[in-house]
Design a protein around this motif. Sequence first.
Motif, PDB file in Angstrom:
ATOM      1  N   GLN A 172      -7.921  -1.211   2.647  1.00 22.54           N
ATOM      2  CA  GLN A 172      -8.699  -0.081   2.143  1.00 22.54           C
ATOM      3  C   GLN A 172      -8.402   1.221   2.875  1.00 22.54           C
ATOM      4  O   GLN A 172      -8.576   2.297   2.310  1.00 22.54           O
ATOM      5  CB  GLN A 172     -10.190  -0.420   2.211  1.00 22.54           C
ATOM      6  CG  GLN A 172     -10.602  -1.476   1.190  1.00 22.54           C
ATOM      7  CD  GLN A 172     -12.000  -2.004   1.393  1.00 22.54           C
ATOM      8  OE1 GLN A 172     -12.582  -1.860   2.476  1.00 22.54           O
ATOM      9  NE2 GLN A 172     -12.566  -2.636   0.365  1.00 22.54           N
ATOM     10  N   LYS A 173      -7.927   1.111   4.113  1.00 15.53           N
ATOM     11  CA  LYS A 173      -7.538   2.307   4.854  1.00 15.53           C
ATOM     12  C   LYS A 173      -6.300   2.964   4.251  1.00 15.53           C
ATOM     13  O   LYS A 173      -6.041   4.148   4.473  1.00 15.53           O
ATOM     14  CB  LYS A 173      -7.258   1.963   6.322  1.00 15.53           C
ATOM     15  CG  LYS A 173      -8.492   1.703   7.159  1.00 15.53           C
ATOM     16  CD  LYS A 173      -8.145   1.528   8.632  1.00 15.53           C
ATOM     17  CE  LYS A 173      -7.251   0.329   8.860  1.00 15.53           C
ATOM     18  NZ  LYS A 173      -7.039   0.059  10.307  1.00 15.53           N
ATOM     19  N   CYS A 228      -9.507  -6.810   4.422  1.00 20.00           N
ATOM     20  CA  CYS A 228      -9.927  -5.821   3.424  1.00 20.00           C
ATOM     21  C   CYS A 228      -9.898  -4.410   4.004  1.00 20.00           C
ATOM     22  O   CYS A 228      -9.415  -3.470   3.364  1.00 20.00           O
ATOM     23  CB  CYS A 228     -11.327  -6.140   2.915  1.00 20.00           C
ATOM     24  SG  CYS A 228     -11.437  -7.578   1.832  1.00 20.00           S
ATOM     25  N   ARG A 230     -15.240  -2.070  -2.940  1.00 18.23           N
ATOM     26  CA  ARG A 230     -15.716  -0.743  -3.330  1.00 18.23           C
ATOM     27  C   ARG A 230     -15.745  -0.619  -4.853  1.00 18.23           C
ATOM     28  O   ARG A 230     -15.297  -1.499  -5.566  1.00 18.23           O
ATOM     29  CB  ARG A 230     -14.787   0.326  -2.751  1.00 18.23           C
ATOM     30  CG  ARG A 230     -14.569   0.230  -1.243  1.00 18.23           C
ATOM     31  CD  ARG A 230     -13.359   1.033  -0.790  1.00 18.23           C
ATOM     32  NE  ARG A 230     -12.118   0.525  -1.378  1.00 18.23           N
ATOM     33  CZ  ARG A 230     -10.900   1.015  -1.109  1.00 18.23           C
ATOM     34  NH1 ARG A 230     -10.769   2.014  -0.262  1.00 18.23           N
ATOM     35  NH2 ARG A 230      -9.828   0.499  -1.689  1.00 18.23           N
ATOM     36  N   CYS A 248       0.821  -1.217   0.000  1.00 23.36           N
ATOM     37  CA  CYS A 248       0.000   0.000   0.000  1.00 23.36           C
ATOM     38  C   CYS A 248       0.855   1.267   0.000  1.00 23.36           C
ATOM     39  O   CYS A 248       0.344   2.357  -0.269  1.00 23.36           O
ATOM     40  CB  CYS A 248      -0.923   0.013   1.215  1.00 23.36           C
ATOM     41  SG  CYS A 248      -2.144  -1.310   1.250  1.00 23.36           S
ATOM     42  N   SER A 265      -7.277   1.394  -4.325  1.00 26.07           N
ATOM     43  CA  SER A 265      -7.837   0.190  -4.929  1.00 26.07           C
ATOM     44  C   SER A 265      -7.177  -1.046  -4.350  1.00 26.07           C
ATOM     45  O   SER A 265      -5.972  -1.054  -4.074  1.00 26.07           O
ATOM     46  CB  SER A 265      -7.633   0.187  -6.452  1.00 26.07           C
ATOM     47  OG  SER A 265      -8.304   1.258  -7.061  1.00 26.07           O
ATOM     48  N   MET A 266      -7.957  -2.084  -4.176  1.00 24.31           N
ATOM     49  CA  MET A 266      -7.436  -3.391  -3.791  1.00 24.31           C
ATOM     50  C   MET A 266      -8.169  -4.438  -4.627  1.00 24.31           C
ATOM     51  O   MET A 266      -9.117  -4.117  -5.353  1.00 24.31           O
ATOM     52  CB  MET A 266      -7.649  -3.660  -2.300  1.00 24.31           C
ATOM     53  CG  MET A 266      -9.109  -3.689  -1.878  1.00 24.31           C
ATOM     54  SD  MET A 266      -9.421  -4.642  -0.369  1.00 24.31           S
ATOM     55  CE  MET A 266      -9.173  -6.323  -0.964  1.00 24.31           C
ATOM     56  N   THR A 268      -5.125   2.341   0.758  1.00 19.34           N
ATOM     57  CA  THR A 268      -4.972   2.319  -0.695  1.00 19.34           C
ATOM     58  C   THR A 268      -6.286   2.657  -1.391  1.00 19.34           C
ATOM     59  O   THR A 268      -7.368   2.377  -0.860  1.00 19.34           O
ATOM     60  CB  THR A 268      -4.464   0.938  -1.169  1.00 19.34           C
ATOM     61  OG1 THR A 268      -4.175   0.988  -2.557  1.00 19.34           O
ATOM     62  CG2 THR A 268      -5.493  -0.147  -0.920  1.00 19.34           C
ATOM     63  N   ASP A 320     -12.441  -1.094  -6.428  1.00 20.64           N
ATOM     64  CA  ASP A 320     -11.783  -2.379  -6.187  1.00 20.64           C
ATOM     65  C   ASP A 320     -12.083  -3.386  -7.305  1.00 20.64           C
ATOM     66  O   ASP A 320     -12.891  -3.128  -8.198  1.00 20.64           O
ATOM     67  CB  ASP A 320     -12.226  -2.952  -4.839  1.00 20.64           C
ATOM     68  CG  ASP A 320     -11.769  -2.098  -3.665  1.00 20.64           C
ATOM     69  OD1 ASP A 320     -10.737  -1.415  -3.797  1.00 20.64           O
ATOM     70  OD2 ASP A 320     -12.451  -2.101  -2.622  1.00 20.64           O
TER      71      ASP A 320
END
Length: 369
Positions: free
Chosen positions: A163-164, A159, A190, A133, A168-169, A166, A193
Amino acid sequence: MYVPIMKNRDRELSAVSKLNECFNESNIPLFEIIRDTYTPRYELDENNEYKYKIITTKRGNKIHRKIRQQPGPDDINTLDIINEKMQNKKAFIDFFRFNPTSEYKKFDIDKIQLSWNLNTDFHLYKNRLIGACAYANFIPTISIKQGYEMDPYELQTFCLDLQKNTVSMAIRITDDLVSAYQDVLNTMLRSSDFLLVDIREQNLDSRAIELSEIAQWHTIFKKLLLNSPRKADIKNGDYEVNMITNKIDNSVATRYTEYKFNGFGDFGGLKDNLPAGEGSNGMGAALGLLYNHSSNSFLSCLNPNTSDGMRGYRSVTQWILQNLFLIDSADVCPTIAEIRNFGSETKKFGNWGTWNELALIRYIHQRNQ
């Protein structure tokens, strides 16, 4: 959208350097990280000068070589190298784990030490993925498959941790496990994502029921269909001599939209395999696979004489150059540009690794046309 899947071996990374202009929002590679690379550091003497050792070459010459220090965690530059090759463009990052008893028949632990460690250390796996990240252009990718399932709550927490940090994951999951995680996937991912559904070497039609169920989902995230169309157990000598091969079913590349996927991914004409310890001693059938985007097919350029071994690439090269009207009539292919130099500037015709790299370059370049 197309996702070329590559392991972070030297040949794949070399191809990335040569193809950087091909990568964009519609062409984002996925790197399976199987090994770490390190920034070299060398031993110094009391005068802060390099220490040297004497090495005797095969020809009996003696050369002085700096003594390299044993690398440590602070010397790891694995993602830095990939980021440099990608020139800060987007890439999926999958710290690769595998089942050593069922997924791959041959591998050399020394060449995949990181993957071997990740197989049994989830804490290490999680930390390395979170570490990705730190690169704004990287898309950290959680991988779920047989033997590496996760508790749904644990997946949710993982997840959130990503997500905190980056934009996109991604979650890469084999198709047989998708239904078990459907609620988590639809809840956690999201709009920025990705869900990467992997059918591995399986035929598209054989997974019709599973893929049709996924097609019914109403999602905000992008869904991509991954596969490995070149079977790992088909040897070079099994391919046809100088004709379109019927041994690679690349139909996912043209049919992924039937199941409402936003794109697809594959290994760019290569096998999904790991570095193996034993070599072939230069023996085997010399195969060059050249992809054609317009027909979605592979031209098999083969010298079937296994006793010729890598020397057989001389005749493979000659046949290709005599039939360029079939392969590169527009004279734009970087693979053909390299092949043109064989036998002239270099006086060599390449080895197994050379022709794997050429197949990958050809495939990705063709997909970008």
